[in-house]
Design an enzyme around this catalytic site. Structure first.
Site, PDB file in Angstrom:
ATOM      1  N   SER A 149      68.493  94.266 112.160  1.00  0.00           N
ATOM      2  CA  SER A 149      68.045  95.650 112.166  1.00  0.00           C
ATOM      3  C   SER A 149      68.978  96.521 113.017  1.00  0.00           C
ATOM      4  O   SER A 149      70.187  96.545 112.789  1.00  0.00           O
ATOM      5  CB  SER A 149      66.599  95.672 112.670  1.00  0.00           C
ATOM      6  OG  SER A 149      65.980  96.884 112.391  1.00  0.00           O
ATOM      7  N   HIS A 174      68.697  96.113 106.914  1.00  0.00           N
ATOM      8  CA  HIS A 174      67.687  96.620 105.986  1.00  0.00           C
ATOM      9  C   HIS A 174      67.461  98.107 106.257  1.00  0.00           C
ATOM     10  O   HIS A 174      67.992  98.672 107.210  1.00  0.00           O
ATOM     11  CB  HIS A 174      66.373  95.836 106.078  1.00  0.00           C
ATOM     12  CG  HIS A 174      65.744  95.868 107.439  1.00  0.00           C
ATOM     13  ND1 HIS A 174      64.677  95.075 107.798  1.00  0.00           N
ATOM     14  CD2 HIS A 174      66.038  96.585 108.555  1.00  0.00           C
ATOM     15  CE1 HIS A 174      64.336  95.318 109.054  1.00  0.00           C
ATOM     16  NE2 HIS A 174      65.144  96.234 109.528  1.00  0.00           N
TER      17      HIS A 174
END
Length: 272
Positions: A149, A174
């Site tokens: 992330s 993501h």
């Protein structure tokens, strides 16, 4: 109120914060906010909730007697900054303070940033990212354990040619996620804000990986896990290391690709 936008797998537990002194290492109980319910249970790299470990103390002999440092302060003397655990405002404040302090000492010597993070709050991560780009020092990033992330964005934001990973780390990218509550108009405002942040993150990844926006959008549509070698081919990092340079050697030992190992397949552009 400014929405707290998180990347999925973000604030999942209280983690160890890099500390400038032993008094800064404190236990922060989880807050009962909607953000704490956003972390999906399927995240394989979530940090389990537990009490903070004790911070080791290093004792050195000096001409004036013994001097004790907590381990993070001792590493700071060697220009090493640790980004460990979920990234939130408190972690960002400590990391930014250390980066600015090291630049004030010398704006030419490199800074080494070690990352082991499942991600966290987008605005907190962007605060660290902007500081990394703002200071003049070359920044050498190292992934140990995981850079997921926002952690993967900080890993990619290091100085080109100085972004590293150890061989058994994992990298994940993501799109951001968040929760909105309130009236319909409030939800629409927050949805518009998260879409702006999504485009902003895509452009940052495209800048540092040299990938097209189309490839970045396709890769970040869902959780995309990578080995260090796959992340190197994608452009998130530059080298996968086994160990640092030994005595008499100029270069560290690099992980070499195994013969016949398939290359990372770039995601195909999404069709309408």
């Amino acid at each position: 109120m400014w929405p707290k936008i998180l990347l999925r797998g973000g604030r999942v537990a209280a983690g160890l914060c890099p500390a400038l002194g032993p008094r800064l290492a404190a236990r922060f109980p989880p807050q009962r906010t909607p953000e704490n319910r956003l972390a999906p249970q399927r995240n394989l790299h979530a940090t389990a909730a537990r009490a903070l470990p004790l911070i080791p103390i290093v004792v050195e002999q000096t001409g004036r007697g013994e001097r004790a440092y907590d381990i993070y302060s001792r590493l700071l003397r060697e220009r090493i900054v640790c980004v460990m655990g979920p990234i939130d405002d408190s972690v960002a404040s400590l990391v930014i303070a250390q980066l600015l302090f090291l630049q004030s000492e010398s704006n030419k010597k490199p800074i080494h940033m070690y990352i082991n993070s499942p991600g966290g709050v987008v605005t907190s991560g962007l605060a660290i990212y902007d500081t990394m780009q703002y200071i003049l020092n070359p920044i050498c990033t190292w992934c140990v354990g995981q850079a997921a992330s926002m952690g993967s964005l900080l890993l990619a934001a290091g100085t080109p040619g100085m972004r590293h990973s150890l061989p058994n780390s994992r990298i994940m990218i993501h799109q951001p996620s968040g929760g909105a509550r309130g009236q319909a108009t409030d939800i629409a405002i927050q949805a518009e804000e998260i879409m702006k942040l999504k485009k902003q993150l895509y452009s940052i990844y495209a800048k540092h990986t040299k990938q097209s926006l189309q490839v970045i959008e396709s890769a970040m549509e869902r959780d995309r896990y990578m080995s260090p070698m796959e992340a190197q081919e994608f452009g998130i990092l530059d080298k996968v290391l086994v160990h640092p340079p030994q005595d008499g050697e100029d270069e560290p030992e690099l992980v070499q690709k195994e013969p016949g190992e398939p290359t990372a397949v770039e995601p195909a552009p999404a069709s309408a």
